[in-house]
Scaffold this motif. Sequence first.
Motif, PDB file in Angstrom:
ATOM      1  N   TYR A  87       0.830  -1.204   0.000  1.00 64.84           N
ATOM      2  CA  TYR A  87       0.000   0.000   0.000  1.00 64.84           C
ATOM      3  C   TYR A  87       0.867   1.258   0.000  1.00 64.84           C
ATOM      4  O   TYR A  87       0.661   2.159  -0.824  1.00 64.84           O
ATOM      5  CB  TYR A  87      -0.932  -0.023   1.220  1.00 64.84           C
ATOM      6  CG  TYR A  87      -1.647   1.279   1.494  1.00 64.84           C
ATOM      7  CD1 TYR A  87      -2.561   1.802   0.580  1.00 64.84           C
ATOM      8  CD2 TYR A  87      -1.407   1.981   2.660  1.00 64.84           C
ATOM      9  CE1 TYR A  87      -3.211   3.002   0.832  1.00 64.84           C
ATOM     10  CE2 TYR A  87      -2.048   3.179   2.923  1.00 64.84           C
ATOM     11  CZ  TYR A  87      -2.959   3.682   2.004  1.00 64.84           C
ATOM     12  OH  TYR A  87      -3.601   4.875   2.257  1.00 64.84           O
ATOM     13  N   GLU A  91       1.129   3.869  -3.110  1.00 67.77           N
ATOM     14  CA  GLU A  91       0.731   5.272  -2.909  1.00 67.77           C
ATOM     15  C   GLU A  91       1.842   6.211  -3.364  1.00 67.77           C
ATOM     16  O   GLU A  91       1.583   7.217  -4.014  1.00 67.77           O
ATOM     17  CB  GLU A  91       0.389   5.538  -1.439  1.00 67.77           C
ATOM     18  CG  GLU A  91      -0.969   5.030  -1.023  1.00 67.77           C
ATOM     19  CD  GLU A  91      -2.110   5.788  -1.684  1.00 67.77           C
ATOM     20  OE1 GLU A  91      -2.150   7.033  -1.604  1.00 67.77           O
ATOM     21  OE2 GLU A  91      -2.965   5.119  -2.298  1.00 67.77           O
ATOM     22  N   SER A  95       0.789   8.377  -6.659  1.00 64.49           N
ATOM     23  CA  SER A  95       0.288   9.688  -6.237  1.00 64.49           C
ATOM     24  C   SER A  95       1.107  10.796  -6.891  1.00 64.49           C
ATOM     25  O   SER A  95       2.329  10.724  -6.951  1.00 64.49           O
ATOM     26  CB  SER A  95       0.372   9.808  -4.714  1.00 64.49           C
ATOM     27  OG  SER A  95      -0.021  11.091  -4.310  1.00 64.49           O
ATOM     28  N   PHE A  98       2.575  12.889  -3.053  1.00 63.02           N
ATOM     29  CA  PHE A  98       2.544  12.062  -1.855  1.00 63.02           C
ATOM     30  C   PHE A  98       2.906  12.948  -0.669  1.00 63.02           C
ATOM     31  O   PHE A  98       3.940  13.602  -0.675  1.00 63.02           O
ATOM     32  CB  PHE A  98       3.564  10.935  -2.023  1.00 63.02           C
ATOM     33  CG  PHE A  98       3.612   9.936  -0.920  1.00 63.02           C
ATOM     34  CD1 PHE A  98       2.723   8.880  -0.886  1.00 63.02           C
ATOM     35  CD2 PHE A  98       4.557  10.033   0.083  1.00 63.02           C
ATOM     36  CE1 PHE A  98       2.791   7.935   0.122  1.00 63.02           C
ATOM     37  CE2 PHE A  98       4.627   9.110   1.099  1.00 63.02           C
ATOM     38  CZ  PHE A  98       3.732   8.050   1.115  1.00 63.02           C
ATOM     39  N   GLY A 103      -2.468   9.551   4.398  1.00 61.14           N
ATOM     40  CA  GLY A 103      -2.381   8.253   3.721  1.00 61.14           C
ATOM     41  C   GLY A 103      -1.704   7.230   4.603  1.00 61.14           C
ATOM     42  O   GLY A 103      -2.066   7.073   5.771  1.00 61.14           O
TER      43      GLY A 103
END
Length: 152
Positions: A87, A91, A95, A98, A103
């Motif tokens: 995950y 991300e 992204s 980020f 998150g």
Amino acid sequence: MDQQAQVALEILYKHTPEAKSLEQRAKGILVFPDVVKAGLLVGAERGKGVLFENGKPTGYYSTTAISYGLQAGAQTFGYAMFLMSDYALNELKTSSNFELGVGPSVVLVDHGLAKTLSTTTLKSDIYAFIFHQRGLMAGIGLQGSKISRINP
């Protein structure tokens, strides 16, 4: 940039051997070897880094942050983020901006916490280590830092 990031990671491992133990379990390691932070009431920081997956560079990133408050000075430092979950890695890679603290869960590891890390205590998505601090500026944190993919 690859070599500078690899050297910075080795410096981290030399001074914080517990970080080395995360290397095998991490899905990726994002290393910013030289971040510059300066401020007088308003502060800013900026740096470039390398994402390593399975020991190989797979992407390049920049980190930026702006802070407000009682602050004065300048410093340089490095930091490494050990992305422990798919995950967190996904991300970062997908992204456009980020942001640390939004998150995946991030734990900033100090020397005391580093000594307690084990396979049973590793529960967060990201473990971040700050190293090689130089200069004079009170306090350091990564909360609110934005990380973006770049093409050097």
